[in-house]
Design a protein around this motif. Structure first.
Motif, PDB file in Angstrom:
ATOM      1  N   MET A  68      -1.604  13.970  -0.334  1.00  0.00           N
ATOM      2  CA  MET A  68      -2.034  12.616  -0.094  1.00  0.00           C
ATOM      3  C   MET A  68      -0.901  11.776  -0.109  1.00  0.00           C
ATOM      4  N   GLY A  69      -0.783  10.932   0.818  1.00  0.00           N
ATOM      5  CA  GLY A  69       0.415  10.019   0.865  1.00  0.00           C
ATOM      6  C   GLY A  69       0.000   8.598   1.052  1.00  0.00           C
ATOM      7  N   VAL A  70       0.692   7.702   0.374  1.00  0.00           N
ATOM      8  CA  VAL A  70       0.389   6.100   0.310  1.00  0.00           C
ATOM      9  C   VAL A  70       1.346   5.422   0.907  1.00  0.00           C
ATOM     10  N   PHE A  71       1.013   4.448   1.823  1.00  0.00           N
ATOM     11  CA  PHE A  71       2.235   3.689   2.375  1.00  0.00           C
ATOM     12  C   PHE A  71       1.794   2.147   2.188  1.00  0.00           C
ATOM     13  N   PRO A  72       2.619   1.410   1.711  1.00  0.00           N
ATOM     14  CA  PRO A  72       2.203  -0.023   1.251  1.00  0.00           C
ATOM     15  C   PRO A  72       2.000  -0.867   2.660  1.00  0.00           C
ATOM     16  N   SER A  73       1.037  -1.805   2.637  1.00  0.00           N
ATOM     17  CA  SER A  73       0.956  -2.583   3.789  1.00  0.00           C
ATOM     18  C   SER A  73       1.899  -3.435   4.057  1.00  0.00           C
ATOM     19  N   ASN A  74       2.047  -3.783   5.486  1.00  0.00           N
ATOM     20  CA  ASN A  74       3.270  -4.760   5.831  1.00  0.00           C
ATOM     21  C   ASN A  74       2.908  -6.116   5.558  1.00  0.00           C
ATOM     22  N   VAL A  75       1.658  -6.514   5.375  1.00  0.00           N
ATOM     23  CA  VAL A  75       1.089  -7.790   5.311  1.00  0.00           C
ATOM     24  C   VAL A  75       0.878  -8.000   3.905  1.00  0.00           C
TER      25      VAL A  75
END
Length: 312
Positions: A68-75
């Motif tokens: 499971m990977g998580v990537f922070p929002s750009n907004v």
């Protein structure tokens, strides 16, 4: 014993990619569609020192059971996740999700999002059920991908274009902020991912002014792309088309259709062949106007999604 830990550059990212791709096909029931990256891209996304993404795996006897990977929002400060797991190991996802939630919480985020593929009008499938078991809640409205063949669209002969004009005062940050203010954070992120802050010549922005207040009541935007570049069949398309109507102005369907037609006329003037867009069904009048003009979902059903979220 199953070990839960962060991924490292020494891990087998081809195996992780296969996990994600196999899970996508298993849950969606579509054996032809493939996940849009590869192992090397995944490795760069999670192990590049400049990346803000974080990935976790469950390992047993040197076999990766789940990822499971998580990537922070750009907004916002929130996050999005992607995952894959071997059939029968769904129960491991709780621990991986907990790791992702802690990561976003440390960054002062409030929610984690994910997407489930859906057919048009579908409210239940394996993907939605999986995420709801993990505590996720579906957004109220789905997102669909639609297409219009501009060569077959008949331009109205006497369209009133009063108040429809190229954006002069409106820029990238203005549009993104308006989308966020109007409760369209997902569309704001999509806009940010598809458009550049610099005024590239391939980006077209139109505005519609409210007849009473003369304020901006609607924004239309699209990008011009070359299809079949270098071939004898090279042509131009409009992609990432957005038609946003500000809810506080309460424009009627006729006015929305007028703005849409004005936007399509601008595409015809550029000799574009097709226009493709992802829209939310939250704004049904916009969707209805697009369908009336000939937009359809045929052969694009697998590009429809619903977003789900969980609070951290």
């Amino acid at each position: 014993m199953v070990q839960i830990r962060a991924v490292t550059e020494c891990d087998d990212f081809e195996a992780i990619y296969k996990l994600i791709n196999d899970t996508f096909q298993r849950i969606s029931g579509d054996q032809k569609s493939v996940y849009g990256v590869n192992g090397e891209v995944l490795k760069n996304q999670y192990c590049n020192p400049s990346s803000s993404n974080k990935g976790f795996i469950a390992v047993k006897d040197n076999t990766i059971l789940a990822f499971m990977g998580v990537f922070p929002s750009n907004v916002t400060k929130n996050g999005y996740i992607e995952c894959g797991f071997l059939d029968g190991y769904e129960s491991i996802l709780d621990e991986l999700l907990s790791k992702c939630m802690s990561f976003i919480q440390e960054r002062d985020g409030a929610k984690i999002y994910t997407f489930a593929s859906t057919k048009f009008g579908q409210v239940r499938n394996k993907g939605i059920t999986l995420w709801e078991k993990l505590g996720f809640t579906s957004d109220e409205y789905a997102y669909i991908t639609t297409l219009l063949d501009l060569r077959k669209w008949k331009e109205p002969e006497d369209l009133d274009v009063t108040g429809i004009e190229p954006a002069i005062e409106m820029n990238y940050d203005n549009i993104k902020q308006i989308l966020i203010e109007d409760g369209e954070d997902a569309m704001a992120e999509l806009f940010q991912n598809q458009y550049s802050p610099s005024k590239n010549p391939d980006q077209v922005i139109l505005t519609l002014r409210d007849k009473v207040s003369n304020e901006f009541a609607g924004i239309a935007y699209y990008r011009v792309v070359v299809s079949n570049r270098g071939s004898e069949d090279e042509f131009l398309d409009a992609t990432a088309f957005g038609l946003h109507i500000r809810p506080k102005y309460l424009l009627n369907l006729d006015e929305i259709r007028r703005f849409l037609k004005g936007s399509l006329i601008s595409m015809k003037q550029l000799n574009l062949y097709h226009v493709i867009t992802r829209i939310t069904l939250k704004n049904f009048d916009v969707f209805a106007a697009m369908v009336t003009e000939g937009f359809h979902n045929e052969n694009l059903e697998d590009a429809n999604v619903i977003r789900l979220y969980i609070s951290v």
